[in-house]
Each structure stands twice: as C-alpha cells, then as structure tokens.
Design an enzyme around this catalytic site. Structure first.
Site, PDB file in Angstrom:
ATOM      1  N   CYS A  11      15.336 -17.283   1.029  1.00  0.00           N
ATOM      2  CA  CYS A  11      15.664 -16.613   2.280  1.00  0.00           C
ATOM      3  C   CYS A  11      15.283 -17.524   3.443  1.00  0.00           C
ATOM      4  O   CYS A  11      14.162 -18.020   3.499  1.00  0.00           O
ATOM      5  CB  CYS A  11      14.890 -15.305   2.341  1.00  0.00           C
ATOM      6  SG  CYS A  11      14.999 -14.505   3.919  1.00  0.00           S
ATOM      7  N   CYS A  14      20.513 -10.127   4.386  1.00  0.00           N
ATOM      8  CA  CYS A  14      19.164  -9.889   3.883  1.00  0.00           C
ATOM      9  C   CYS A  14      19.241  -9.581   2.400  1.00  0.00           C
ATOM     10  O   CYS A  14      20.145  -8.874   1.950  1.00  0.00           O
ATOM     11  CB  CYS A  14      18.552  -8.719   4.655  1.00  0.00           C
ATOM     12  SG  CYS A  14      17.048  -8.085   3.917  1.00  0.00           S
ATOM     13  N   GLN A  67      14.429   8.715   1.164  1.00  0.00           N
ATOM     14  CA  GLN A  67      13.955   7.533   0.438  1.00  0.00           C
ATOM     15  C   GLN A  67      14.948   6.382   0.598  1.00  0.00           C
ATOM     16  O   GLN A  67      16.157   6.605   0.530  1.00  0.00           O
ATOM     17  CB  GLN A  67      13.805   7.870  -1.053  1.00  0.00           C
ATOM     18  CG  GLN A  67      12.696   8.872  -1.344  1.00  0.00           C
ATOM     19  CD  GLN A  67      11.316   8.241  -1.372  1.00  0.00           C
ATOM     20  OE1 GLN A  67      11.133   7.054  -1.132  1.00  0.00           O
ATOM     21  NE2 GLN A  67      10.325   9.056  -1.658  1.00  0.00           N
ATOM     22  N   TYR A  81       4.166  18.606   0.643  1.00  0.00           N
ATOM     23  CA  TYR A  81       4.626  17.415   1.371  1.00  0.00           C
ATOM     24  C   TYR A  81       6.098  17.168   0.981  1.00  0.00           C
ATOM     25  O   TYR A  81       6.466  16.087   0.528  1.00  0.00           O
ATOM     26  CB  TYR A  81       3.790  16.175   1.028  1.00  0.00           C
ATOM     27  CG  TYR A  81       2.286  16.346   1.091  1.00  0.00           C
ATOM     28  CD1 TYR A  81       1.599  16.132   2.291  1.00  0.00           C
ATOM     29  CD2 TYR A  81       1.548  16.703  -0.038  1.00  0.00           C
ATOM     30  CE1 TYR A  81       0.215  16.262   2.346  1.00  0.00           C
ATOM     31  CE2 TYR A  81       0.161  16.839   0.011  1.00  0.00           C
ATOM     32  CZ  TYR A  81      -0.496  16.619   1.210  1.00  0.00           C
ATOM     33  OH  TYR A  81      -1.869  16.747   1.265  1.00  0.00           O
ATOM     34  N   CYS A  86       2.608   6.862  -2.806  1.00  0.00           N
ATOM     35  CA  CYS A  86       3.127   5.560  -2.377  1.00  0.00           C
ATOM     36  C   CYS A  86       1.976   4.616  -2.040  1.00  0.00           C
ATOM     37  O   CYS A  86       2.181   3.563  -1.457  1.00  0.00           O
ATOM     38  CB  CYS A  86       4.090   5.717  -1.201  1.00  0.00           C
ATOM     39  SG  CYS A  86       3.403   6.634   0.164  1.00  0.00           S
TER      40      CYS A  86
HETATM   41  N1  SAH Z   1       8.650  14.510  -0.988  1.00  0.00           N
HETATM   42  C1  SAH Z   1       9.523  13.963   0.007  1.00  0.00           C
HETATM   43  C2  SAH Z   1       8.804  13.371   1.213  1.00  0.00           C
HETATM   44  C3  SAH Z   1       7.614  12.512   0.934  1.00  0.00           C
HETATM   45  S1  SAH Z   1       7.031  11.646   2.348  1.00  0.00           S
HETATM   46  C4  SAH Z   1      10.484  12.954  -0.586  1.00  0.00           C
HETATM   47  O1  SAH Z   1      10.329  12.556  -1.736  1.00  0.00           O
HETATM   48  O2  SAH Z   1      11.436  12.569   0.095  1.00  0.00           O
HETATM   49  C5  SAH Z   1       5.617  12.606   2.806  1.00  0.00           C
HETATM   50  C6  SAH Z   1       5.940  13.829   3.638  1.00  0.00           C
HETATM   51  O3  SAH Z   1       4.718  14.501   3.939  1.00  0.00           O
HETATM   52  C7  SAH Z   1       6.610  13.533   4.977  1.00  0.00           C
HETATM   53  O4  SAH Z   1       7.816  14.248   5.057  1.00  0.00           O
HETATM   54  C8  SAH Z   1       5.589  14.037   6.019  1.00  0.00           C
HETATM   55  O5  SAH Z   1       6.213  14.611   7.161  1.00  0.00           O
HETATM   56  C9  SAH Z   1       4.831  15.081   5.221  1.00  0.00           C
HETATM   57  N2  SAH Z   1       3.472  15.382   5.679  1.00  0.00           N
HETATM   58  C10 SAH Z   1       2.557  14.524   6.196  1.00  0.00           C
HETATM   59  N3  SAH Z   1       1.397  15.159   6.412  1.00  0.00           N
HETATM   60  C11 SAH Z   1       1.566  16.440   6.025  1.00  0.00           C
HETATM   61  C12 SAH Z   1       0.708  17.581   5.996  1.00  0.00           C
HETATM   62  N4  SAH Z   1      -0.550  17.528   6.417  1.00  0.00           N
HETATM   63  N5  SAH Z   1       1.217  18.740   5.526  1.00  0.00           N
HETATM   64  C13 SAH Z   1       2.496  18.813   5.085  1.00  0.00           C
HETATM   65  N6  SAH Z   1       3.354  17.755   5.086  1.00  0.00           N
HETATM   66  C14 SAH Z   1       2.886  16.593   5.555  1.00  0.00           C
END
Ligand code: SAH
Length: 403
Positions: A23, A106, A230, A259, A355
């Site tokens: 790259c 990229c 994602q 979450y 993650c």
């Molecule tokens: N499970 C989803 C998102 C994961 S990312 C997927 O796979 O696409 C993590 C997520 O947690 C985000 O959307 C963020 O807004 C949320 N988040 C962060 N802190 C939080 C909290 N205290 N309570 C609830 N959600 C929360």
C-alpha cells in the site's frame, strides 16, 4: 490504502486466499497495522494473544478468519481537501493530525465505493463545488460517506456539506448516477460545526429513500446514514452464527439481547426462541430496531431504550428470569452491576460478544467467581490487517450441563 499490485506468490494453504499487496500510503494512513504481515501470520498472532488472555478461564477454539481478507469494509469514508495549487484530494486524516493523506484505492475498502468517491472528486470542478476549508470555514464539501449493502447491492452516498445548499443538485445526482447507476440513494448531511465528528444533525434526501437495506443471516435491516452497522458483513454472519450455536437455542427460551444496536443479534435469535427483549442506549438505533422487527414480521421481540445495566438491575429486582443473555458491549466492556443483575436472572447460558479481548478478560474474571464458567471462546477476525480482534464466548451456569 492506495496500492500497487505485485505478482502473486504461491501458497500451500488453500483455505485463505493469499495475495501479496503493498500500500502506497500505509505508513501515513496508519489504518492497517499488520499489512506487511501475511494473513495467516496475522491470524496466528491474534489467536495466540486471545488464547493467552483467556487461558485462565477456559478453552479458546480456532480463530475464524476470512477467506478473502481484502476489500471487506462496506462503509467507506473520505475527507475532501485541496492542495495549494488547487488540486482536489480526498482520503483520510494522517494519524493524530488534520492533514489529509490522498487515497484513491484501499486494500480493505469496498472497491465500488472507492470508485464512486474518485468520480465525485472528478465532478467537483465542472459543478464548481469547492471543498471545505476547516480553518476558514470557506467552501462546501467536507466528507463523502458511501455504504454498500453487500447482499442487496444497494448503495447510499452521503455528501457532508458545510452549509445546506448544493448548487445544481439534481444535475449533480444525474451525472453521478450516469457513472454509477447502482447508487440507490443520495443524502446531504449538513455539518457546519468546527468538529472532528464527520456527520452533523441535519439531513435532506436528494435522491431515493434516504436509507439502504441489507440482509444478514436471513433478516433484512434498514440502515440510515447515522445507524451503527457492522462494517464486515461476511464475518458478521459467521460471528452471529457462532453466537447462536453457542447459545444452543431450542425454541422455548426467554432471551435478552443487551447492547443490541439496531437489533441484529436479537432478531437472528428470535427465529429460534420464544421471546426476545433487546436493550440499547442510542435512541436512533432503537427506532431502527423497532422498524426492523416490523419489516421482518417478527412479533416475539421488543426493544427497550435505556442503559443496559439499569435495565438488567430493574429486571432482577422484579424477580424476573431469563434463559439466555446475549451481551455485546462497546470496547469499554460491561459493568459489575450488569453482571450481578445477569447472574440474578439465572440464565443457564450467557453469550458474550466482545470487540476488546482485554475488557472481556476483566469481565470474565468477575463473572466466573459468581457461578458461571467459560466453556468455549472463539476469536473472529472482523478486521483483517488491523490490530483489533472480536471474540465470542459461552458462559455456562455451574450446575447446568448442556454441552
Ligand atoms: N449488538 C449490536 C451493536 C453492538 S455495538 C450489533 O451487533 O450490531 C454496542 C452497542 O452498545 C452500541 O449500539 C451502543 O450504542 C450500545 N451501548 C453502549 N453503552 C450502552 C449502555 N450502557 N446500555 C445500553 N447500550 C449501550
């Protein structure tokens, strides 16, 4: 980013397509820390570091890698600028600075999206569109964001402007769609603030519906410009597939998706269980999640907007129970209160998707002293050539045998 193709080297391992690229902006961009290492070495390294971190808790299985580890990103962002001689450039900020490193292609981004960004750069002069100057606030175009649904083929172009009016917007869209008829929607986002955030609050749709749809694990999701989705859909399907397998769903369970974002994990699970409750802090994401459940005609899932820890504590205080908890917290990990509440709900399985293996290990240290043990963990390479690694693991209640 920005590469020259070298002749391909022979490889003895057929599982992973081994290409040897270099790259031209690698050092300046800083996005792909492992680009100089071949992909199988990267996987070995990620596997070893996750295994070492999780060793005190249980077995780490083989890392789930990508077969073709290039051009996996379905979301491409370019910042626009111009050089002293007036040449328009687009690319990424050099790490830790606001200097723009020009990028025309990229290794990890979607190639179609890169081509669209290059053509937008080419159209600016004839439409007399100036790039925005961060210091003076003069000019119009700040950023371009392109998202492509890999399954649907739908493409969204977001033009981030310093002020709301794009002159000759209809002709601009026409010219762009002539070059790329696959573009399904074009949105103007207005960001008139001195900020490092890419997107501003205000939006107007100048072509199409203002969102795209994409399919993951058989469910269709609506993605608007500001929604989290994602960035590596190929690996996301493998990640969610592994999460479902570890959860050992039988059709009878009450499930929590904590979450939950736009509801992806909960909706994939909903097809195989009695009932799902998703909880998420971000209001826009919850709105998308509710719309997504309707769009897929799912009646056994509901979403709650709020803090996951508070929600779980309130459930536990009411004496409610759950059979399976999926938890997918941000990089900072979960909280002791959340885990205490999860334990009180008495699920026989908790599937933790992380993650950040470091905060995962910290959380495992806590929860494994409270009646759960880690049975299996799998690293999933969601970000080839970069130094992040996703992990999905199964925590099982100590007195329950199910696997
Ligand atoms: N499970 C989803 C998102 C994961 S990312 C997927 O796979 O696409 C993590 C997520 O947690 C985000 O959307 C963020 O807004 C949320 N988040 C962060 N802190 C939080 C909290 N205290 N309570 C609830 N959600 C929360």
């Amino acid at each position: 980013m920005g590469y020259n193709k070298k002749p391909e080297k022979k490889t003895t391992d057929k599982k992973y397509v081994k290409k040897d690229f270099s790259c031209s902006v690698d050092k300046k961009c800083g996005g792909c820390q492992y680009l100089t290492m071949n992909y199988q070495e990267q996987l070995k390294m990620k596997q070893a570091s996750v295994r070492k971190l999780l060793e005190p808790f249980g077995k780490t299985g083989a890392i789930i890698g990508m077969e073709d580890s290039f051009h996996y990103r379905n979301k491409v962002h370019a910042v626009f600028d111009r050089l002293r001689d007036g040449t328009v450039i687009s690319g990424v900020y050099q790490e830790g600075t606001h200097n723009v490193v020009p990028v025309t292609s990229c290794l990890i981004e979607d190639e179609k999206s890169d081509a669209i960004i290059n053509d937008i750069r080419g159209l600016l002069k004839s439409f007399k569109i100036k790039t925005y100057d961060e210091d003076t606030g003069y000019g119009l175009l700040r950023h371009v964001l392109v998202r492509r649904g890999f399954a649907s083929g739908q493409i969204m172009v977001v033009l981030v402007l310093g002020s709301p009016i794009l002159p000759s917007k209809n002709n601009f869209v026409k010219a762009l769609r002539k070059l790329h008829p696959e573009i399904s929607t074009v949105v103007i986002n207005v960001n008139d603030k001195k900020t490092s955030m890419v997107l501003g609050e205000k939006e107007s749709v100048i072509y199409g519906k203002g969102f795209i749809e994409d399919t993951l694990c058989g469910c269709t999701f609506r993605i608007s410009p500001k929604s989290f989705y994602q960035v590596n859909p190929v690996q996301t399907e493998k990640l969610y597939g592994k999460a479902m397998e570890l959860a050992q769903l039988t059709g009878k369970e009450k499930v929590i998706d904590a979450y939950c974002g736009i509801g992806t994990i909960g909706m994939v699970a909903a097809k195989q269980v009695r009932e799902v409750i998703g909880v998420e802090l971000n209001k826009d994401a919850v709105r998308d999640a509710i719309g997504n459940a309707k769009r897929n005609d799912m009646k056994n899932i509901r979403f709650v907007q709020g803090d996951a820890t508070e929600f779980m504590m309130a459930m536990a205080a009411r004496g409610e129970k759950a059979d399976v908890v999926f938890m997918d917290p941000p990089r900072s990990g979960s909280t002791e209160d959340f885990m205490n509440a999860a334990v009180k709900l008495g699920p026989s399985r908790i599937v933790y998707i992380s993650c950040n293996p470091e905060t995962l290990a910290r959380d495992l240290k806590y929860i494994t002293k409270r009646g759960y043990r880690m049975r299996e963990a799998y690293p999933v390479d969601m970000f080839p050539h970069c130094d992040h690694c996703e992990v999905v693991c199964l925590l099982q209640k100590n007195n329950v045998e199910c696997r």
